[in-house]
Design a protein around this motif. Structure first.
Motif, mmCIF file in Angstrom:
data_model
loop_
_atom_site.group_PDB
_atom_site.id
_atom_site.type_symbol
_atom_site.label_atom_id
_atom_site.label_comp_id
_atom_site.label_asym_id
_atom_site.label_seq_id
_atom_site.Cartn_x
_atom_site.Cartn_y
_atom_site.Cartn_z
ATOM 1 N N GLY A 25 0.797 -1.166 0.008
ATOM 2 C CA GLY A 25 -0.232 0.009 -0.014
ATOM 3 C C GLY A 25 0.883 1.094 0.215
ATOM 4 N N ARG A 26 0.234 2.069 -0.034
ATOM 5 C CA ARG A 26 0.866 3.797 0.130
ATOM 6 C C ARG A 26 2.027 3.925 -0.997
ATOM 7 N N VAL A 27 1.601 3.240 -2.142
ATOM 8 C CA VAL A 27 2.531 3.399 -3.180
ATOM 9 C C VAL A 27 2.261 4.685 -4.081
ATOM 10 N N CYS A 28 3.296 5.432 -4.212
ATOM 11 C CA CYS A 28 3.398 6.771 -4.426
ATOM 12 C C CYS A 28 4.709 7.293 -5.215
ATOM 13 N N VAL A 29 4.651 8.351 -6.315
ATOM 14 C CA VAL A 29 5.649 8.812 -6.974
ATOM 15 C C VAL A 29 5.242 10.083 -7.229
ATOM 16 N N LEU A 30 6.152 11.050 -6.991
ATOM 17 C CA LEU A 30 5.920 12.452 -7.176
ATOM 18 C C LEU A 30 5.496 12.689 -8.586
ATOM 19 N N ARG A 31 4.451 13.636 -8.568
ATOM 20 C CA ARG A 31 3.771 13.837 -10.134
ATOM 21 C C ARG A 31 4.857 14.211 -11.189
ATOM 22 N N GLU A 32 5.879 14.969 -10.719
ATOM 23 C CA GLU A 32 6.884 15.416 -12.038
ATOM 24 C C GLU A 32 7.814 14.122 -12.578
ATOM 25 N N HIS A 33 7.722 12.976 -11.664
ATOM 26 C CA HIS A 33 8.675 11.908 -11.798
ATOM 27 C C HIS A 33 7.898 10.568 -12.231
ATOM 28 N N ARG A 34 6.556 10.830 -12.670
ATOM 29 C CA ARG A 34 5.482 9.724 -13.166
ATOM 30 C C ARG A 34 5.790 9.573 -14.558
ATOM 31 N N GLY A 35 5.326 8.256 -15.213
ATOM 32 C CA GLY A 35 5.607 7.991 -16.292
ATOM 33 C C GLY A 35 7.150 7.423 -16.814
ATOM 34 N N HIS A 36 8.000 7.276 -15.797
ATOM 35 C CA HIS A 36 9.259 6.812 -16.220
ATOM 36 C C HIS A 36 9.501 5.387 -15.508
ATOM 37 N N GLY A 37 8.802 4.627 -15.076
ATOM 38 C CA GLY A 37 8.675 3.509 -14.621
ATOM 39 C C GLY A 37 9.232 3.266 -12.968
ATOM 40 N N ILE A 38 9.060 4.394 -12.440
ATOM 41 C CA ILE A 38 9.534 4.423 -10.950
ATOM 42 C C ILE A 38 8.416 3.788 -10.214
ATOM 43 N N GLY A 39 7.127 3.625 -10.433
ATOM 44 C CA GLY A 39 5.935 2.922 -9.844
ATOM 45 C C GLY A 39 6.319 1.664 -9.945
ATOM 46 N N LEU A 40 6.243 1.090 -11.282
ATOM 47 C CA LEU A 40 6.674 -0.468 -11.812
ATOM 48 C C LEU A 40 7.821 -0.778 -10.618
ATOM 49 N N ALA A 41 8.978 -0.108 -10.524
ATOM 50 C CA ALA A 41 10.130 -0.344 -9.919
ATOM 51 C C ALA A 41 9.736 -0.681 -8.363
ATOM 52 N N LEU A 42 8.824 0.178 -7.986
ATOM 53 C CA LEU A 42 8.572 0.197 -6.515
ATOM 54 C C LEU A 42 7.775 -1.060 -5.972
ATOM 55 N N VAL A 43 6.772 -1.415 -6.866
ATOM 56 C CA VAL A 43 6.126 -2.534 -6.901
ATOM 57 C C VAL A 43 7.046 -3.747 -7.071
ATOM 58 N N GLY A 44 7.885 -3.686 -7.779
ATOM 59 C CA GLY A 44 8.901 -4.845 -7.991
ATOM 60 C C GLY A 44 9.672 -4.704 -6.781
ATOM 61 N N ALA A 45 10.069 -3.828 -6.080
ATOM 62 C CA ALA A 45 10.946 -3.932 -4.862
ATOM 63 C C ALA A 45 9.899 -4.361 -3.860
ATOM 64 N N CYS A 46 8.850 -4.081 -3.673
ATOM 65 C CA CYS A 46 7.647 -4.629 -2.372
ATOM 66 C C CYS A 46 7.625 -5.936 -2.614
ATOM 67 N N LEU A 47 7.366 -6.695 -4.003
ATOM 68 C CA LEU A 47 7.411 -7.835 -4.247
ATOM 69 C C LEU A 47 8.744 -8.748 -3.831
ATOM 70 N N ASP A 48 9.750 -8.111 -4.026
ATOM 71 C CA ASP A 48 11.194 -8.622 -3.699
ATOM 72 C C ASP A 48 11.184 -8.830 -2.020
ATOM 73 N N VAL A 49 10.842 -7.737 -1.426
ATOM 74 C CA VAL A 49 10.586 -7.888 -0.005
ATOM 75 C C VAL A 49 9.780 -9.074 0.407
ATOM 76 N N LEU A 50 8.765 -9.135 -0.113
ATOM 77 C CA LEU A 50 7.759 -10.027 0.317
ATOM 78 C C LEU A 50 8.181 -11.417 -0.010
ATOM 79 N N ARG A 51 9.112 -11.654 -0.928
ATOM 80 C CA ARG A 51 9.604 -13.111 -1.395
ATOM 81 C C ARG A 51 10.575 -13.482 -0.413
ATOM 82 N N ASP A 52 11.429 -12.441 0.233
ATOM 83 C CA ASP A 52 12.290 -12.851 1.431
ATOM 84 C C ASP A 52 11.594 -12.961 2.728
ATOM 85 N N LEU A 53 10.534 -12.701 3.009
ATOM 86 C CA LEU A 53 9.598 -13.073 4.310
ATOM 87 C C LEU A 53 9.146 -14.405 4.420
ATOM 88 N N PRO A 54 9.675 -15.275 5.228
ATOM 89 C CA PRO A 54 9.192 -16.693 5.539
ATOM 90 C C PRO A 54 7.743 -16.631 5.704
#
Length: 141
Positions: free
Chosen positions: A68-97
Motif C-alpha cells: 500500500g501507500r505506493v506513490c511517485v511525485l507527480r513530476e517523476h511519473r511515467g518513467h517506470g518508478i512506480g513499476l520499480a517500487l512494486v517490484g521492490a515490494c514483491l522482492d521484500v515479500l519473497r524474502d519474508l518466511p
C-alpha cells in the motif's frame, strides 16, 4: 540519472512523499493517510540521484503481504518508478518466511501498472482514501 529502489528505514522520507501525493495532491484526509501502522510495516523508497521521489509500504497479515501507500511525485511519473517500487515490494515479500501472496487496493487509474507485475483485479469497485475509487488486486508470490 541514477534510480535506486529498495528497502528503507527512512520512514520520514516516506511520510513526506505520501503527504505530497496523497494529502496535498489527492486530498486524502491526513488522519486516513497517517493510520499509525508505519512502525509495523516494511518500507521501500525510490531515490533519483539521491533525492526521494517515491515509496511504498508493506504490511504482513499471515501468509499475505499487503502492499500500500505506493506513490511517485507527480513530476517523476511515467518513467517506470512506480513499476520499480512494486517490484521492490514483491522482492521484500519473497524474502519474508511464510508469505505466499501479495494483495493491494489499487486506485482505478493505476490498475494497469499492477497488472504489469502479475496482479489481477477481483471484487467490486470500492471507495477508499477519501473517496478515491479502488479495486482489490492479488497475485501469488
Amino acid at each position: 540519472m541514477t534510480l535506486h529502489v529498495g528497502p528503507t528505514g527512512d520512514i520520514v522520507a516516506c511520510v513526506r512523499l505520501r503527504r505530497a501525493v496523497f494529502i496535498e495532491e489527492q486530498g486524502v484526509p491526513e488522519d486516513v493517510e497517517q493510520d499509525g501502522r508505519d512502525g509495523a510495516a516494511h518500507h521501500v523508497l525510490a531515490m533519483l540521484d539521491g533525492v526521494p521521489v517515491g515509496c511504498g509500504r508493506i504490511l504482513v497479515e499471515g501468509a499475505t503481504g499487503k502492499i500500500g501507500r505506493v506513490c511517485v511525485l507527480r513530476e517523476h511519473r511515467g518513467h517506470g518508478i512506480g513499476l520499480a517500487l512494486v517490484g521492490a515490494c514483491l522482492d521484500v515479500l519473497r524474502d519474508l518466511p511464510g508469505v505466499e501472496r501479495a494483495e493491494l487496493g489499487a486506485q482505478i487509474y493505476a490498475i494497469g501498472l499492477y497488472e504489469k507485475q502479475g496482479f489481477a483485479a477481483y471484487g467490486p469497485e470500492f471507495s477508499d482514501a477519501g473517496g478515491q475509487p479502488h479495486r482489490m488486486m492479488g497475485r501469488a508470490l
